[in-house]
Design a protein around this motif. Structure first.
Motif, mmCIF file in Angstrom:
data_model
loop_
_atom_site.group_PDB
_atom_site.id
_atom_site.type_symbol
_atom_site.label_atom_id
_atom_site.label_comp_id
_atom_site.label_asym_id
_atom_site.label_seq_id
_atom_site.Cartn_x
_atom_site.Cartn_y
_atom_site.Cartn_z
ATOM 1 N N GLU A 85 -11.789 4.276 -7.985
ATOM 2 C CA GLU A 85 -10.619 3.634 -7.549
ATOM 3 C C GLU A 85 -11.378 2.473 -6.579
ATOM 4 N N ARG A 104 -6.098 5.714 -3.279
ATOM 5 C CA ARG A 104 -5.739 5.061 -4.457
ATOM 6 C C ARG A 104 -5.694 3.534 -4.123
ATOM 7 N N ALA A 105 -6.146 2.663 -5.115
ATOM 8 C CA ALA A 105 -6.425 1.257 -5.196
ATOM 9 C C ALA A 105 -5.134 0.819 -5.669
ATOM 10 N N SER A 106 -4.796 -0.501 -5.035
ATOM 11 C CA SER A 106 -3.673 -1.272 -5.649
ATOM 12 C C SER A 106 -4.132 -2.768 -5.744
ATOM 13 N N SER A 121 3.223 -4.234 -4.834
ATOM 14 C CA SER A 121 1.918 -3.525 -5.156
ATOM 15 C C SER A 121 1.525 -2.206 -4.512
ATOM 16 N N THR A 142 4.380 0.660 -5.559
ATOM 17 C CA THR A 142 3.756 1.156 -6.512
ATOM 18 C C THR A 142 2.690 2.073 -6.599
ATOM 19 N N THR A 143 1.908 2.026 -5.898
ATOM 20 C CA THR A 143 0.658 2.815 -5.481
ATOM 21 C C THR A 143 1.071 4.022 -4.850
ATOM 22 N N LYS A 144 1.968 3.883 -3.750
ATOM 23 C CA LYS A 144 2.439 4.865 -2.940
ATOM 24 C C LYS A 144 3.162 6.123 -3.910
ATOM 25 N N GLN A 204 2.140 7.368 -6.577
ATOM 26 C CA GLN A 204 0.823 8.093 -7.168
ATOM 27 C C GLN A 204 0.163 9.203 -5.992
ATOM 28 N N CYS A 235 -4.558 2.145 5.828
ATOM 29 C CA CYS A 235 -4.679 1.164 4.389
ATOM 30 C C CYS A 235 -5.892 0.301 4.711
ATOM 31 N N TYR A 241 -10.760 -5.477 -8.311
ATOM 32 C CA TYR A 241 -9.950 -4.443 -8.740
ATOM 33 C C TYR A 241 -10.541 -3.934 -9.599
#
Length: 380
Positions: free
Chosen positions: A62, A96-98, A114, A117-119, A121, A129, A174
């Motif tokens: 990530e 996790r990357a977003s 963005s 969506t990542t939260k 996971q 952050c 990314y």
């Protein structure tokens, strides 16, 4: 378990530089496979090749990153035209990357989505952050607002990507993608300890005044007079200077952030600042010395170290302003040396930004800063 590796190379050849950097990181990690990383590079590298090489070595990493106005690490200290990579390994922390692309189209909503969506996971509570954002195409303050809406009351740290004062294009990374007009973040969740400190070295002078007319990053009036008159009255200069940024006290805050001027309009007396300002803020002119700027990096680190609740931090990430590097000139490396004199053995990396992101006070609300040094300590 939480382990951090760092590499740093000033080899001008992109492939040689990333190979050297990866070798250093792999040696630090001692056989562990990293789950996430942050890459800071000068503007002139072959960024696509570098990202591909990292992906070949660690296919599931990530990864986020961006371009800089200078790089710093515990390997080579301060450099320009180099690249540095920090990798994270843990069996107790989720990272996790977003990414939010084309953020200038709608910076608040794209940034917010963005994060949302990542939260989804993550299964563990988010602790903080790290955000790296475009600085030239859109309002960094609006991007930060969107991240905050997506996260809730979670501390945010980071910086705006740079291009060595070319003011043409900055890049965000990314995974294997080289992007512009984007924001990238790493969310850290689970058993991880962190602390932070901020300091600038600039001190407010003169009386406090009210911003009476402002539109985003353009100040038209201070105390109901043209904004340029404010500079002329206190400093006897007819145009703003990066050496004298404004101390900005937002409504309901007792602590200030700094905001530097990037342009002005002599005809109407307005000043264009390097970031949006909250309406009804109070401002003061500031002043500093080279010694105070260097001392502030030490102050930032000590604030973070004193508030760190773990046994000992395992890594530090630094975000310092390109204006600080410009003002320090040949003494830029003394920012890092001041910290190393306090805590000589630690793993660290960082970059010189077009603006820094960190909470203004203990309540955790993030702000966009200028001419500031931010220290983030992490470990478990």
């Amino acid at each position: 378990m939480f382990k951090v590796g760092v590499g740093h190379s000033n080899d001008p050849n992109s492939l040689e530089a990333i190979n050297e950097t990866l070798e250093q990181c792999i040696r630090d990690l001692d056989g562990l496979v990293p789950q996430a990383g942050i890459l800071f590079t000068a503007i002139d590298f072959d960024h696509a090749l570098i990202l591909q090489r990292i992906h070949e070595t660690f296919p599931h990493i990530e990864l986020i990153g961006g371009t800089t106005d200078g790089e710093v690490s515990s390997v080579l200290e301060f450099q320009q035209d180099s690249l540095t990579l920090m990798l994270f390994c843990s069996d107790e922390v989720e990272i996790r990357a977003s990414v939010g692309k084309n953020i200038s189209q709608n910076p608040v909503e794209i940034s917010r989505q963005s994060i949302v969506t990542t939260k989804q996971q993550l299964t563990l509570p988010i602790k903080f952050c790290i955000a790296l954002t475009e600085s030239l195409t859109t309002s960094t303050v609006s991007v930060l607002q969107g991240i905050e809406l997506g996260l809730g009351n979670i501390p945010i740290f980071g910086g705006a990507t740079a291009d060595q004062w070319q003011y043409q294009r900055t890049y965000q990374f990314y995974k294997t993608e080289v992007l512009s007009d984007a924001v990238v973040t790493l969310l850290f969740a689970g058993n991880i300890t962190f602390s932070y400190g901020t300091a600038s070295g600039w001190r407010p002078i003169g009386k406090r005044s009210n911003i009476t007319k402002v539109d985003k990053n353009i100040i038209y009036e201070i105390d109901n007079k043209p904004a340029l008159d404010f500079y002329h009255y206190y400093l006897n200069i007819n145009e703003p200077d990066a050496v004298y940024p404004l101390a900005v006290f937002p409504p309901n805050e007792t602590t200030f952030f700094l905001r530097g001027a990037i342009a002005y309009d002599k005809n109407i007396g307005s000043i264009t600042m390097s970031g949006d300002l909250p309406p009804n803020s109070i401002v003061q002119i500031t002043d500093t010395s080279i010694e105070d700027v260097i001392e502030a990096s030490k102050t930032s680190f000590l604030k973070a170290k004193i508030s760190y609740e773990g046994a000992s931090p395992q890594a530090a990430i630094f975000f310092s302003c390109a204006w600080r590097r410009m003002i320090l000139g040949t003494k830029a490396n003394e920012e890092y040396k001041a910290i190393a004199s306090l805590f000589p053995i630690f793993t660290s990396c960082g970059f010189y930004t077009y603006g820094e992101i960190a909470p203004l006070s203990a309540n955790g609300k993030p702000f966009f800063h200028n001419t500031t040094f931010v220290t983030l300590l992490i470990g478990n």
